[in-house]
Design a protein around this motif. Structure first.
Motif: not given
Length: 264
Positions: A1-7, A95-97, A121-124, A165-177
């Motif tokens: 899993m990648t950290y979508v918002l960055g660290t 750890t990767d949750l 999380l791409p999988k819950l 908002v639509a761009t954020c949602i699309s981006h996060w879903r593309a990352q598996g969120g």
């Protein structure tokens, strides 16, 4: 899993400000779950450890708090906070949750806290199964997650923000969120025998100078730049968004809900 918002350091600082805006809701959730001195608690997706400090102060020296997060940088920041404040009851593990082999100390924990974790999380199922093993029977899970991220809006205007908002949602879903993940969790938790103890809405509507509007404005001052760097957000869109913010009077947050579940 990648950290979508960055660290990066700017995001760490933003998370600190974000926690200050939401500190009271954190404390209220912990109180509603019945957590108290001496408890052993997990902080899932703890980030730099700002909520972990709240948990550590609540359980006191006789309790334990373990922060778990993907980012080694954030876990190091948590450890520094614990050392600076002499909180021997607080520790952290990177750890990767999204793929936990097994959460530490099965059956040991009285409860778990998380906010804005499940949406990334791409999988819950792996973490849900891990929690069923990690918490003792009767242990409680407090989660604060979005159920309608597209309720994020402002007035007057709002069309430029709606595009963002639509761009954020699309981006996060593309990352598996899933930015509406709180609507999926009741079915998954109840299927594992968990009992819903409490739920409430944390949706907020405020004027430009109030805390939650400032929190949203803080997010809008940083995240569009990340989208621009990835070619997902244009300079023209950003100019319209900034003009819209300048005249906005009413801000509505994405719809956040709190759910408190009890392990069978």
């Amino acid at each position: 899993m990648t950290y979508v918002l960055g660290t990066h350091s700017a995001e760490l600082e933003r998370l600190g400000r974000q926690h200050r805006f939401w500190r009271q809701e954190c404390r209220s959730g912990l109180q509603r779950a019945g957590f108290s001195a001496g408890d052993r608690l997990l902080d899932l997706g703890c980030g730099p450890g700002f909520c972990s400090l709240e948990l550590a102060e609540l359980v006191g020296p006789s309790g334990q708090v373990l922060g778990l997060d993907l980012s080694a940088n954030y876990i190091e920041h948590l450890k520094q906070l614990a050392q600076q404040q002499n909180l021997s009851q607080l520790r952290g593990i990177a750890t990767d949750l999204a793929e936990p082999q097994q959460l530490p100390d099965a059956g040991h924990w009285d409860g778990a806290w998380c906010r804005w974790l499940w949406m990334f999380l791409p999988k819950l199922e792996p973490l849900l199964d891990g929690l069923s093993s990690a918490l003792r029977p009767g242990g409680r899970l407090v989660l604060q997650e979005y159920i309608r991220w597209d309720s994020f809006s402002l007035r007057p205007g709002g069309s430029a923000l709606a595009e963002f908002v639509a761009t954020c949602i699309s981006h996060w879903r593309a990352q598996g969120g899933d930015p509406d993940v709180a609507g999926r969790l009741p079915e998954l938790l109840s299927a594992r025998g968990w009992r819903l103890v409490s739920c409430r809405s944390l949706l907020d509507c405020s004027t430009s100078g109030e805390a939650k509007a400032l929190w949203l404005q803080d997010f809008l001052s940083s995240y569009p730049q990340q989208l621009q760097q990835q070619g997902l957000w244009s300079d023209e869109q950003q100019q319209r968004l900034e003009a819209e913010q300048a005249s906005a009077m009413l801000w509505m947050t994405p719809t956040l809900v709190e759910q408190i579940w009890e392990r069978p």
